[in-house]
Structures are given as structure tokens and as C-alpha cells.
Motif scaffolding. Structure first.
Motif, PDB file in Angstrom:
ATOM      1  N   ASN A 261       0.868  -1.106   0.118  1.00  0.00           N
ATOM      2  CA  ASN A 261      -0.018   0.068  -0.134  1.00  0.00           C
ATOM      3  C   ASN A 261       0.701   1.172   0.053  1.00  0.00           C
ATOM      4  OD1 ASN A 261      -2.574   1.579   0.215  1.00  0.00           O
ATOM      5  ND2 ASN A 261      -1.497   2.086   2.117  1.00  0.00           N
ATOM      6  N   HIS A 280      -0.428   8.033  -5.503  1.00  0.00           N
ATOM      7  CA  HIS A 280      -1.756   8.535  -5.395  1.00  0.00           C
ATOM      8  C   HIS A 280      -1.558  10.015  -4.804  1.00  0.00           C
ATOM      9  CE1 HIS A 280      -3.854   4.521  -5.072  1.00  0.00           C
ATOM     10  NE2 HIS A 280      -4.289   5.071  -6.194  1.00  0.00           N
ATOM     11  N   LEU A 326     -10.050   6.150   1.388  1.00  0.00           N
ATOM     12  CA  LEU A 326      -9.440   4.611   1.762  1.00  0.00           C
ATOM     13  C   LEU A 326      -8.642   4.139   0.926  1.00  0.00           C
ATOM     14  CD1 LEU A 326      -9.734   2.657   4.146  1.00  0.00           C
ATOM     15  CD2 LEU A 326     -11.259   1.183   2.801  1.00  0.00           C
ATOM     16  N   THR A 327      -8.830   4.037  -0.360  1.00  0.00           N
ATOM     17  CA  THR A 327      -8.048   3.301  -1.062  1.00  0.00           C
ATOM     18  C   THR A 327      -6.795   4.491  -1.781  1.00  0.00           C
ATOM     19  OG1 THR A 327      -9.285   3.959  -3.113  1.00  0.00           O
ATOM     20  CG2 THR A 327      -9.640   1.737  -1.980  1.00  0.00           C
ATOM     21  N   ASP A 328      -7.158   5.485  -2.010  1.00  0.00           N
ATOM     22  CA  ASP A 328      -5.992   6.587  -2.375  1.00  0.00           C
ATOM     23  C   ASP A 328      -5.321   7.485  -1.642  1.00  0.00           C
ATOM     24  OD1 ASP A 328      -7.392   5.319  -4.718  1.00  0.00           O
ATOM     25  OD2 ASP A 328      -7.631   7.237  -5.621  1.00  0.00           O
ATOM     26  N   GLY A 329      -5.931   7.583  -0.327  1.00  0.00           N
ATOM     27  CA  GLY A 329      -5.246   8.492   0.668  1.00  0.00           C
ATOM     28  C   GLY A 329      -4.126   8.050   1.272  1.00  0.00           C
ATOM     29  N   ASP A 337       1.258   6.781  -0.755  1.00  0.00           N
ATOM     30  CA  ASP A 337       0.227   5.628  -1.156  1.00  0.00           C
ATOM     31  C   ASP A 337       0.666   5.151  -2.787  1.00  0.00           C
ATOM     32  OD1 ASP A 337      -2.172   4.390  -0.045  1.00  0.00           O
ATOM     33  OD2 ASP A 337      -2.909   5.115  -2.142  1.00  0.00           O
ATOM     34  N   TYR A 372      -6.783  -1.094   2.017  1.00  0.00           N
ATOM     35  CA  TYR A 372      -6.164   0.393   1.356  1.00  0.00           C
ATOM     36  C   TYR A 372      -5.875   0.458   0.059  1.00  0.00           C
ATOM     37  CZ  TYR A 372      -6.573   2.056   6.295  1.00  0.00           C
ATOM     38  OH  TYR A 372      -7.157   2.051   7.558  1.00  0.00           O
ATOM     39  N   VAL A 373      -6.030  -0.883  -0.530  1.00  0.00           N
ATOM     40  CA  VAL A 373      -5.373  -0.960  -2.042  1.00  0.00           C
ATOM     41  C   VAL A 373      -6.299  -1.541  -2.632  1.00  0.00           C
ATOM     42  CG1 VAL A 373      -3.755  -2.280  -3.201  1.00  0.00           C
ATOM     43  CG2 VAL A 373      -3.014  -1.819  -1.115  1.00  0.00           C
TER      44      VAL A 373
HETATM   45 CA   LIG Z   1      -3.982   2.689  -0.966  1.00  0.00          CA
END
Ligand SMILES: [Ca+2]
Ligand SMILES: [Ca+2]
Length: 649
Positions: A261, A280, A326-329, A337, A372-373
Motif C-alpha cells: 500500500n 496517488h 481509503l484506497t487513495d489516501g 500511497d 487500503y489497496v
Molecule cells: Ca492505497
């Protein structure tokens, strides 16, 4: 990545001849990232780092190499081995990075390719060793229901090599008096204590990340600055390979803690990325993993903090807008990230996992910050790893109390997004929260049963990993309400319910500690200068020995009884302070009776219409509860705060 390019139906000779001609004519014609620079010494190309540093014959048909250095705007690249073709290259605009996509011809043999990089201002080269694969049995095994995991933070377990306590490049990083400094534990220290772990009865080691970190307080390993190096505080790559090999010789397995991540804040990429969209966002401008959404979104106005990002991600009705934090923060707003939607980043991360698996023989990955990924990446990552290592196990960290959330990430079926992450399993955080609530906060024992009820959400609940503490939670022993008896009860439930249990180092001797970093104290006896040595019986206090013996007995029982490892779990009774359940295998039926109350409890159960209905006798194999079986009626007398195990005949 790693797509196979074959010679097709033409004869190999013709095909190779044609390729050779192409190599001679052009090799590879590349366009530099920027226009030409003025000739001069300061502009000559320089390679400082090669990732991956080496590869293997026959592992994959191609590999992507990332060079870091200076002035790497290549106009031409060529390797001296005829079977290694530079397919294409791409440099970063500033020339600090150069990607080379290498293809291997099928007749490639082991050797070291020397690859030449030519730029408008000069030339340089790098070596790329390509070795035969090791054919040692027992590598990359994966977990089974027979396994018991033991989590070690290598800096805090045992110091096997005091000469590496403070590597020259990290002055001032070592101080055992400071809870956030390096303490000197290392890989050799772990290897030296394999007999202790074997004697305790664990089968699998999970080490927190061993890759090179950058900050003086990165003893925990989660601040990577080099994804291809062992942190010098912990030892060398040879030390890690030696540890895995020694563990395998003792029939133990090793899990690698991997963090696709993010990287650490001091990673050189942070201020100089190999390509745009590597992360990100940028160091200056990025989302964070803090939720901007009101708790009222899910009607939880009494809740501390905002709406839960894991819940928003799992929710089939939320648009990408509500999932991006969640995924890009950047984790906690500060950990860079990785942009796994960039296929070059994804390839880099896949190759990195392949490299560690191949270079060490590791048996599986513990995957940090799994939710998170983006899930599509996990599908791809697993797909490519499993093609090479079909048995490799992966355990995802989904730190959440709700099984509807944790189960969403497990592989073995497609989610609402059509994606199968292929993740083997997750840590059983919902059970962790329930166990702590029951044992420390007087919650009814039925809370545990209520978590197990939701096992139907998982494709393979048997593979869940129950635990009652880890490096991210305050030590059980120091939690308000904890007593040695309660620690034993926590072990008792963790080691008898379904799943592959995980033990946090030191809990087996009731190690104390509050929140991070106090929960990561040094294992007593891991350092020569330690006053006491809990690795040996005579060095343990009476209380430490009592807990150790209890855990060891349960683990031996688990090893002796298949039903405790893989048996089906049946609830017989559950209430405020008691829980009675069966573990049933083809060969035996065990009855486990748990009482959390400070007073004895007497229960009368009917075995009618249960898998134990044919039982003619019952015999104790662990604990002091009494059982009286008359017909199909079972009377149990459970001592206060106890777990007992019976075998049914
Ligand atoms: Ca991420
Ligand atoms: Ca050391």
C-alpha cells in the motif's frame, strides 16, 4: 507484466536469427525522456541502484528493471547476453530513473548480464545476475490447518549480532532505554531461538517487515526506503535466507510482512518519483485516510469520529467518491500511497513479492493495510504470484470488528464488484474484539458465539486467524481487568476455536505493555546483558512459567488432536459466562467447556440431536471440569475461570 512472447510456429533457429539481426541492427532504439544535454562530466549517466537486483532463469519470460541514478536518459540499451533482449526503455524526465523491460529467450542459462546504457552524454552499465532456481523441497509451502503462527518484531526479540546494533549509516539509532529507538534484536537472534519456539509448539513465524527503513524510530519496519534490502539493523539478506532455511529444516514456516500500500516517508521516491502518477497524489497534495464523512451517514451519531471508511468501501451503494479516501489516501496523512492503477507500479509490486518468495523460500505473506489497496490490484497480484507459487498463503490485515467488513476482502469468491481478491484469509479481528470484551470488560461469553455465527460469510472460515493481541494492540496482560488467569483463558479460547491461531511474542509469558510502543518491549533474555532469561525455564518467574506451561500444553494437545486443528465446530451451549462446543473430525469428537465466571458453574446439556448423541462415555484430557454422562444427558461442573477439554467415546 510478464506476458510470454514466444517464437510462434516458425522454427526456433529462424526466429532467433531474426531477433539477433534486429539486435545487431538496432538493439533497441529508444527516445530519451528529454532533449539532449550539453556534453560534460556532470551529465554522464550513473546507475546507483538496480531493482530487482537479480532474477532467475525460467521463472518468468521477462522482467522490468528499474534503475535509479543520474542522467539516465538512454538513447540505446543493450545487454551482453544474447538471450537477454532489451525490449524497450523509458526514462524519467529528469533522468534519475530508467525502466528497462527485458525479455529472456528460452535458451537463457544462468549468468550475469552486463547491460550497457548509452545516453547523449556518455555511457554506463550495470550487472544483472540471472541464476538457476533453487530446487530445495519445502520452499514456499503455504499454511495448513496444522499451523500456529508466532508474531515477532525482530528488533525486540533477541540480539544475535551486537555488531549490527547501530549500522554506520544510522548513527544514534540504537538505544535500549528509548522505546522508539532500535534495540538491537535481529534475524540471527530469531534463528538462535528456533529451539525455544519449537519447544513452545508454534509452527510458523511472522516477522514484522524486515526491509530497509529510513528513520531513527523505524524499528517496527513499516517505513520502507528500499523494497529490495534487509534493514541493516536486522542483518543481511543472507541472514534472512539462513533463517528461512533453518526454520524449514525444523519443519517451521515463515511469513513475510509485505506492505504494497505505501512506502516510508523517507523513501527517495517521495520527492522524486520514477514517473508521474507513481503515487496517488504528491507529497504536496494528496488525500488522507481520515474519513471526511459524518457518522450520521450510518446513523451512528454517538460514535467517536466519522463514518467508517471500511464500511463505506464495502457498501454496494457508495460511489467512488466515498471510497477514494481509503484506497487513495496517504495512510495517517503521511505514508506515500502507491498508485496501483498505474500498471508499471503494479508490476513493480508484483515483481517485488516474487523476488522475496524466490530469493528466500518464504511460505506466505502477511499483507499490511489490505483494504487500503484497490481490490483489482490484489486479484492481479495473487494471480501472478500463485502462477509461480500455487501453495503460497496470504493473510490480510483488515482491522475491523465487523465480520461483514472483514469477510468482504477474503478471496475464493467474487465480491459485488466482480473481483476475487484471491486472498487466502484475514486475521479474525472481530473475534479479537469479542475476546477482549468478554475477558476484560465483562461482556457475555455469547459475544464470541455471535462472532462465530457469522462464519458463513467467509468462503473458508477454518482458515481465519484468531488472536487476542498483536503489535498494534495494548498487551492483554496490561489491560484493565487482566490477570494471569484471564491470559490463560484468552489462550484457551484462541487455541481451541476454529482457525490457524496467532500468538504475539511474549504473550506466552504474560509480557506487560500498554499502547504502541510499550506493547513492543524486549523479550527478557534476548540480550546478553538481560537480568533474566525467559527463554529457559529457570529464568522464568513462577507466573511466567505457569502461563508458558499452559500455552505449551494446549499447543501439544492441538498437535496431538486433529479435531482441535481442523475439526468442525458445533455449539452446544452458550450464555453469559459459559460456552460449550464440540470440535469434530472424522476420527474423534472433543468437547470444550469454558467458564468465565469467578464461581463454579453447573450445566446440564442434552446431547440428543447433536453430533455427540451416540457418545457412550466422556473422559477429561485437559482442565479440571467434571463431566457425568447419563444416557444422552451430560452434566458438567466447570471450575471458575477455566477451560476444559473432554474426549467423547
Ligand atoms: Ca492505497
Ligand atoms: Ca543486533
Amino acid at each position: 507484466m510478464l506476458s510470454r512472447q514466444r517464437c510462434g510456429t516458425r522454427s526456433i533457429t529462424k526466429c532467433l536469427r531474426r531477433r539477433l539481426l534486429l539486435i545487431l541492427l538496432c538493439d533497441v532504439c529508444v527516445s530519451p525522456g528529454v532533449g539532449g544535454q550539453a556534453a560534460g562530466g556532470s551529465n554522464v549517466p550513473l546507475v546507483k541502484k538496480v531493482e530487482p537486483p537479480n532474477w532467475w532463469v525460467g521463472l518468468t519470460p521477462d522482467v522490468m528493471v528499474l534503475l535509479s541514478g543520474k542522467n539516465l536518459q538512454a538513447t540505446h540499451a543493450q545487454c551482453n547476453l544474447r538471450e537477454v533482449i532489451v525490449d524497450r526503455t523509458q526514462s524519467s524526465i529528469n533522468g534519475d530513473y530508467l525502466f528497462l523491460w527485458l525479455k529472456f529467450l528460452p535458451e537463457l542459462k544462468s549468468g550475469t548480464a552486463v547491460c550497457r546504457i548509452v545516453t547523449a552524454n556518455g555511457e554506463t552499465s550495470f550487472e544483472f545476475p540471472i541464476a538457476a532456481r533453487k530446487q530445495i523441497l519445502g520452499r514456499n509451502q503455504g499454511l495448513s490447518l496444522d499451523d500456529v503462527i508466532y508474531l515477532i518484531m525482530p528488533d525486540r526479540f533477541a540480539n544475535g549480532d551486537p555488531t549490527s546494533d547501530e549500522p554506520a549509516e544510522f548513527p544514534g539509532s540504537h538505544d535500549r532505554q528509548k522505546p522508539r529507538a532500535y534495540h538491537g534484536g535481529d534475524l540471527r537472534g530469531i534463528q538462535q531461538h528456533l529451539p525455544y519456539l519449537k519447544d513452545l509448539g508454534v509452527t510458523t513465524l511472522w516477522l514484522t517487515p524486515i526491509v530497509k527503513n529510513g528513520a531513527a524510530d523505524d524499528y517496527h519496519g513499516y517505513g520502507a526506503v528500499d523494497e529490495y534490502a534487509v534493514d541493516p539493523h536486522l542483518g543481511t539478506l543472507q541472514d534472512y535466507q539462513g533463517l528461512v532455511e533453518a526454520a524449514h529444516k525444523q519443519h517451521m514456516k515463515v511469513l513475510f510482512d509485505i506492505v504494497p500500500n505505501h512506502v516510508g516517508p523517507l523513501h527517495p521516491w517521495v520527492n522524486d518519483t520514477p514517473m508521474p502518477n507513481w503515487f496517488h497524489g504528491t507529497a504536496q497534495e494528496h488525500l488522507s485516510t481520515f474519513s471526511p464523512f459524518s457518522p450520521a451517514f450510518y446513523g451512528e451519531t454517538a460514535r467517536k469520529g466519522n463514518a467508517d471508511l471500511f464500511e463505506l468501501l464495502v457498501d454496494p451503494h457508495t460511489p467512488p467518491l466515498m471510497r477514494k479516501n481509503l484506497t487513495d489516501g496517504w495512510f495517517f496523512g503521511k505514508l506515500p500511497d502507491m498508485n496501483t492503477e498505474n500498471s508499471v507500479v503494479a508490476d513493480y509490486l508484483v515483481q517485488n513479492a516474487i523476488w522475496w518468495a524466490e530469493t528466500s523460500g518464504l511460505d506466505g505473506y502477511r499483507i499490511d493495510t489490505f483494504p487500503y489497496v484497490p481490490r483489482a490490484f490484489w486479484a492481479q497480484w495473487h494471480e501472478q504470484l500463485r502462477r509461480l507459487y500455487p501453495r503460497l498463503s496470504t493473510i490480510g490485515e483488515v482491522f475491523h470488528p465487523d465480520p461483514t467488513v472483514t469477510s468482504f476482502f477474503v478471496g475464493g469468491r467474487k465480491g459485488r464488484d466482480g473481483v476475487d481478491t484471491q486472498l487466502t484469509t484475514v486475521f479474525d479481528y472481530p473475534l479479537y474484539f469479542a475476546l477482549r470484551d468478554v475477558l476484560l470488560n465483562q461482556a457475555p461469553v455469547g459475544r464470541v458465539t455471535n462472532i462465530l455465527r457469522q462464519d458463513s460469510l467467509y468462503p473458508h472460515a477454518d482458515y481465519l486467524v484468531p488472536f487476542f493481541g498483536n503489535h498494534d494492540t495494548p498487551r492483554f496482560a496490561s489491560a484493565p481487568g487482566a490477570t494471569p488467569k484471564k491470559i490463560k483463558l484468552a489462550f484457551a479460547l484462541t487455541l481451541t476455536v476454529r482457525g490457524i491461531p496467532a500468538i504475539y511474542y511474549g504473550d506466552e509469558i504474560g509480557m506487560p505493555g500498554g499502547a504502541d510502543p510499550d506493547n513492543r518491549r524486549d523479550f527478557p533474555g534476548g540480550w546478553l546483558e538481560d537480568q533474566s532469561n525467559a527463554f529457559v525455564e529457570k529464568g522464568r518467574t513462577r507466573e511466567q512459567q505457569e502461563i508458558f506451561k499452559y500455552v505449551q500444553s494446549l499447543l501439544r494437545l492441538r498437535s496431538d488432536h486433529e479435531a482441535l486443528r481442523g475439526g468442525k465446530l458445533w455449539d452446544l451451549a452458550s450464555g453469559d459466562s459459559t460456552y460449550v462446543f464440540l470440535r469434530e473430525s472424522d476420527e474423534e469428537k472433543l468437547l470444550i467447556a469454558f467458564n468465565d465466571a469467578t464461581t463454579p458453574k453447573t450445566l446440564t446439556l442434552s446431547l440428543q440431536d447433536t453430533p455427540a448423541s451416540e457418545a457412550a462415555g466422556i473422559a477429561s484430557i485437559f482442565g479440571n471440569a467434571e463431566a457425568d454422562l447419563v444416557g444422552r444427558e451430560l452434566k458438567l461442573t466447570l471450575p471458575p475461570q477455566s477451560l476444559s477439554i473432554f474426549t467423547l467415546q
